[in-house]
Scaffold this motif. Sequence first.
Motif, PDB file in Angstrom:
ATOM      1  N   SER A  11       0.813  -1.227   0.000  1.00 61.93           N
ATOM      2  CA  SER A  11       0.000   0.000   0.000  1.00 61.93           C
ATOM      3  C   SER A  11       0.844   1.273   0.000  1.00 61.93           C
ATOM      4  O   SER A  11       0.335   2.344  -0.363  1.00 61.93           O
ATOM      5  CB  SER A  11      -0.948   0.001   1.207  1.00 61.93           C
ATOM      6  OG  SER A  11      -0.214  -0.035   2.410  1.00 61.93           O
ATOM      7  N   ARG A  12       2.109   1.171   0.422  1.00 59.28           N
ATOM      8  CA  ARG A  12       2.969   2.361   0.438  1.00 59.28           C
ATOM      9  C   ARG A  12       4.420   1.927   0.560  1.00 59.28           C
ATOM     10  O   ARG A  12       4.709   0.727   0.654  1.00 59.28           O
ATOM     11  CB  ARG A  12       2.581   3.317   1.578  1.00 59.28           C
ATOM     12  CG  ARG A  12       2.510   2.684   2.925  1.00 59.28           C
ATOM     13  CD  ARG A  12       1.708   3.548   3.913  1.00 59.28           C
ATOM     14  NE  ARG A  12       1.205   2.749   4.992  1.00 59.28           N
ATOM     15  CZ  ARG A  12       1.903   2.412   6.071  1.00 59.28           C
ATOM     16  NH1 ARG A  12       3.127   2.875   6.225  1.00 59.28           N
ATOM     17  NH2 ARG A  12       1.393   1.639   6.992  1.00 59.28           N
ATOM     18  N   SER A  35      -4.564  -1.707   4.019  1.00 59.61           N
ATOM     19  CA  SER A  35      -5.253  -0.717   3.184  1.00 59.61           C
ATOM     20  C   SER A  35      -5.521  -1.328   1.822  1.00 59.61           C
ATOM     21  O   SER A  35      -4.668  -2.032   1.286  1.00 59.61           O
ATOM     22  CB  SER A  35      -4.380   0.517   2.987  1.00 59.61           C
ATOM     23  OG  SER A  35      -3.689   0.838   4.155  1.00 59.61           O
ATOM     24  N   ASN A  77       7.851  -8.257   2.516  1.00 59.61           N
ATOM     25  CA  ASN A  77       8.257  -6.852   2.638  1.00 59.61           C
ATOM     26  C   ASN A  77       7.559  -6.114   3.784  1.00 59.61           C
ATOM     27  O   ASN A  77       8.150  -5.229   4.392  1.00 59.61           O
ATOM     28  CB  ASN A  77       7.966  -6.141   1.304  1.00 59.61           C
ATOM     29  CG  ASN A  77       8.006  -4.638   1.451  1.00 59.61           C
ATOM     30  OD1 ASN A  77       9.070  -4.034   1.534  1.00 59.61           O
ATOM     31  ND2 ASN A  77       6.832  -4.000   1.498  1.00 59.61           N
ATOM     32  N   TYR A 142      11.804  -4.850  16.994  1.00 60.06           N
ATOM     33  CA  TYR A 142      12.107  -4.872  15.553  1.00 60.06           C
ATOM     34  C   TYR A 142      13.423  -5.622  15.310  1.00 60.06           C
ATOM     35  O   TYR A 142      13.505  -6.460  14.407  1.00 60.06           O
ATOM     36  CB  TYR A 142      12.191  -3.425  15.073  1.00 60.06           C
ATOM     37  CG  TYR A 142      12.456  -3.216  13.605  1.00 60.06           C
ATOM     38  CD1 TYR A 142      11.455  -3.402  12.656  1.00 60.06           C
ATOM     39  CD2 TYR A 142      13.705  -2.790  13.160  1.00 60.06           C
ATOM     40  CE1 TYR A 142      11.692  -3.181  11.312  1.00 60.06           C
ATOM     41  CE2 TYR A 142      13.950  -2.555  11.808  1.00 60.06           C
ATOM     42  CZ  TYR A 142      12.943  -2.752  10.889  1.00 60.06           C
ATOM     43  OH  TYR A 142      13.182  -2.524   9.552  1.00 60.06           O
ATOM     44  N   THR A 179      10.669   6.491   3.372  1.00 63.86           N
ATOM     45  CA  THR A 179       9.290   5.982   3.462  1.00 63.86           C
ATOM     46  C   THR A 179       8.669   6.429   4.779  1.00 63.86           C
ATOM     47  O   THR A 179       9.320   7.068   5.612  1.00 63.86           O
ATOM     48  CB  THR A 179       9.281   4.438   3.440  1.00 63.86           C
ATOM     49  OG1 THR A 179       9.914   3.986   4.646  1.00 63.86           O
ATOM     50  CG2 THR A 179      10.008   3.871   2.239  1.00 63.86           C
TER      51      THR A 179
HETATM   52  N1  LIG Z   1      12.479   2.469   5.309  1.00 70.01           N
HETATM   53  C1  LIG Z   1      13.684   2.069   5.697  1.00 70.01           C
HETATM   54  O1  LIG Z   1      14.611   2.883   5.861  1.00 70.01           O
HETATM   55  C2  LIG Z   1      13.947   0.601   5.918  1.00 70.01           C
HETATM   56  C3  LIG Z   1      15.228   0.230   6.321  1.00 70.01           C
HETATM   57  C4  LIG Z   1      15.503  -1.117   6.519  1.00 70.01           C
HETATM   58  C5  LIG Z   1      14.516  -2.061   6.314  1.00 70.01           C
HETATM   59  N2  LIG Z   1      13.269  -1.665   5.931  1.00 70.01           N
HETATM   60  C6  LIG Z   1      12.256  -2.701   5.715  1.00 70.01           C
HETATM   61  O2  LIG Z   1      11.667  -2.518   4.443  1.00 70.01           O
HETATM   62  C7  LIG Z   1      10.325  -3.027   4.455  1.00 70.01           C
HETATM   63  C8  LIG Z   1       9.384  -1.970   3.888  1.00 70.01           C
HETATM   64  O3  LIG Z   1       9.423  -0.854   4.770  1.00 70.01           O
HETATM   65  P1  LIG Z   1       8.877   0.596   4.351  1.00 70.01           P
HETATM   66  O4  LIG Z   1       9.920   1.549   4.780  1.00 70.01           O
HETATM   67  O5  LIG Z   1       8.388   0.582   2.955  1.00 70.01           O
HETATM   68  O6  LIG Z   1       7.655   0.697   5.392  1.00 70.01           O
HETATM   69  P2  LIG Z   1       6.307   1.551   5.311  1.00 70.01           P
HETATM   70  O7  LIG Z   1       6.443   2.693   4.386  1.00 70.01           O
HETATM   71  O8  LIG Z   1       5.951   1.812   6.736  1.00 70.01           O
HETATM   72  O9  LIG Z   1       5.273   0.516   4.655  1.00 70.01           O
HETATM   73  C9  LIG Z   1       4.962  -0.655   5.335  1.00 70.01           C
HETATM   74  C10 LIG Z   1       4.043  -1.530   4.506  1.00 70.01           C
HETATM   75  O10 LIG Z   1       3.756  -2.698   5.309  1.00 70.01           O
HETATM   76  C11 LIG Z   1       2.356  -2.828   5.449  1.00 70.01           C
HETATM   77  N3  LIG Z   1       1.983  -3.285   6.779  1.00 70.01           N
HETATM   78  C12 LIG Z   1       2.392  -2.784   7.963  1.00 70.01           C
HETATM   79  N4  LIG Z   1       1.731  -3.384   8.968  1.00 70.01           N
HETATM   80  C13 LIG Z   1       0.886  -4.281   8.377  1.00 70.01           C
HETATM   81  C14 LIG Z   1      -0.084  -5.186   8.877  1.00 70.01           C
HETATM   82  N5  LIG Z   1      -0.331  -5.308  10.187  1.00 70.01           N
HETATM   83  N6  LIG Z   1      -0.770  -5.950   8.008  1.00 70.01           N
HETATM   84  C15 LIG Z   1      -0.554  -5.830   6.679  1.00 70.01           C
HETATM   85  N7  LIG Z   1       0.353  -4.992   6.140  1.00 70.01           N
HETATM   86  C16 LIG Z   1       1.051  -4.219   6.988  1.00 70.01           C
HETATM   87  C17 LIG Z   1       1.791  -1.424   5.225  1.00 70.01           C
HETATM   88  O11 LIG Z   1       0.464  -1.516   4.730  1.00 70.01           O
HETATM   89  P3  LIG Z   1      -0.856  -1.141   5.580  1.00 70.01           P
HETATM   90  O12 LIG Z   1      -0.476  -0.104   6.594  1.00 70.01           O
HETATM   91  O13 LIG Z   1      -1.812  -0.672   4.532  1.00 70.01           O
HETATM   92  O14 LIG Z   1      -1.285  -2.411   6.198  1.00 70.01           O
HETATM   93  C18 LIG Z   1       2.728  -0.852   4.176  1.00 70.01           C
HETATM   94  O15 LIG Z   1       2.290  -1.189   2.895  1.00 70.01           O
HETATM   95  C19 LIG Z   1      10.038  -3.402   5.904  1.00 70.01           C
HETATM   96  O16 LIG Z   1      10.202  -4.785   6.080  1.00 70.01           O
HETATM   97  C20 LIG Z   1      11.096  -2.656   6.689  1.00 70.01           C
HETATM   98  O17 LIG Z   1      11.395  -3.286   7.914  1.00 70.01           O
HETATM   99  C21 LIG Z   1      12.959  -0.355   5.729  1.00 70.01           C
END
Ligand SMILES: NC(=O)c1ccc[n+]([C@@H]2O[C@H](COP(=O)([O-])OP(=O)(O)OC[C@H]3O[C@@H](n4cnc5c(N)ncnc54)[C@H](OP(=O)(O)O)[C@@H]3O)[C@@H](O)[C@H]2O)c1
Length: 246
Positions: A11-12, A35, A77, A142, A179
């Motif tokens: 979703s994002r 979402s 993801n 986490y 993000t």
């Molecule tokens: N951003 C960074 O700097 C970073 C760094 C290292 C690793 N990561 C990893 O990269 C991945 C993507 O992160 P992001 O930064 O894109 O995060 P984000 O922008 O917060 O997006 C998270 C996504 O996960 C979904 N999600 C969260 N809780 C959920 C639930 N209970 N049920 C279903 N879906 C759920 C959300 O959809 P809904 O809210 O619509 O459910 C959203 O689509 C994650 O595994 C994160 O740990 C990110």
Amino acid sequence: MHSVFVISGVSRGLGAALAHAVLARGDRLIGISRSPSPLGTHIVHDLAQPAGLADKLAPLLRAEVGPQVRRYVLVNNAGVLAPIGTRYDTADIERNLMVNLAAPIALSRVFLDILAEVPADKRVLNISSGAATRPIHGWSLYCAAKAGLEHFGRCLALEQQVAAHPADVVNISPGVIDTGMQAAIRAATPEQFPDLARFQALHAEGALATPEAIADKLLAGIDAGARHAGVTLPIDDFAAGRTDPA
Ligand SMILES: NC(=O)c1ccc[n+]([C@@H]2O[C@H](COP(=O)([O-])OP(=O)(O)OC[C@H]3O[C@@H](n4cnc5c(N)ncnc54)[C@H](OP(=O)(O)O)[C@@H]3O)[C@@H](O)[C@H]2O)c1
């Protein structure tokens, strides 16, 4: 010939960028998030409660199986950082570990079981984090969940060695991405998260990667076709088709 992607968290953030890129190249997508999403076939599901998810995913994935599919890819993801800090209750613990650890395990099981007899290229990508190996004050759930996810990936890879049609498994550390998760980090207090200033500086200096850039690197690594046997790779090593960290 096309590929079939199952991606959680579309979703994002990174998942949405990857979903767009997958559809833009003509591949098929089954996405999952709470979402609704107009991208591909979408399952609305709260991954904090993985029960019932298999019943939704199984028929949709079975319907995609066929000789015209070159590759099947599961991208675990979806992730959640909260709670940040050292004050949390059992509901917080359950929610974090369910989304970050139990749901990817459940999704991997459905994906591999349904495709067990399918001889095509199959891949499970776990989106991990440097937090899996680096202790970070205020991110203990986490960190623990991502460490567990990576070790689950290593076990899965071991188990796949004796499968009739083994899938490849890889854990990927994507680096810092611009993000909502990073916005949530910057919204914490220094009491909750003592390393806050470093993350605020990364943002102010423009050091965060775009989700689109990381999505492109994920697809480059998938297309490279290397076999990884459960290792953990930084995103650039994965994109370059390496099988071990450089
Ligand atoms: N951003 C960074 O700097 C970073 C760094 C290292 C690793 N990561 C990893 O990269 C991945 C993507 O992160 P992001 O930064 O894109 O995060 P984000 O922008 O917060 O997006 C998270 C996504 O996960 C979904 N999600 C969260 N809780 C959920 C639930 N209970 N049920 C279903 N879906 C759920 C959300 O959809 P809904 O809210 O619509 O459910 C959203 O689509 C994650 O595994 C994160 O740990 C990110």
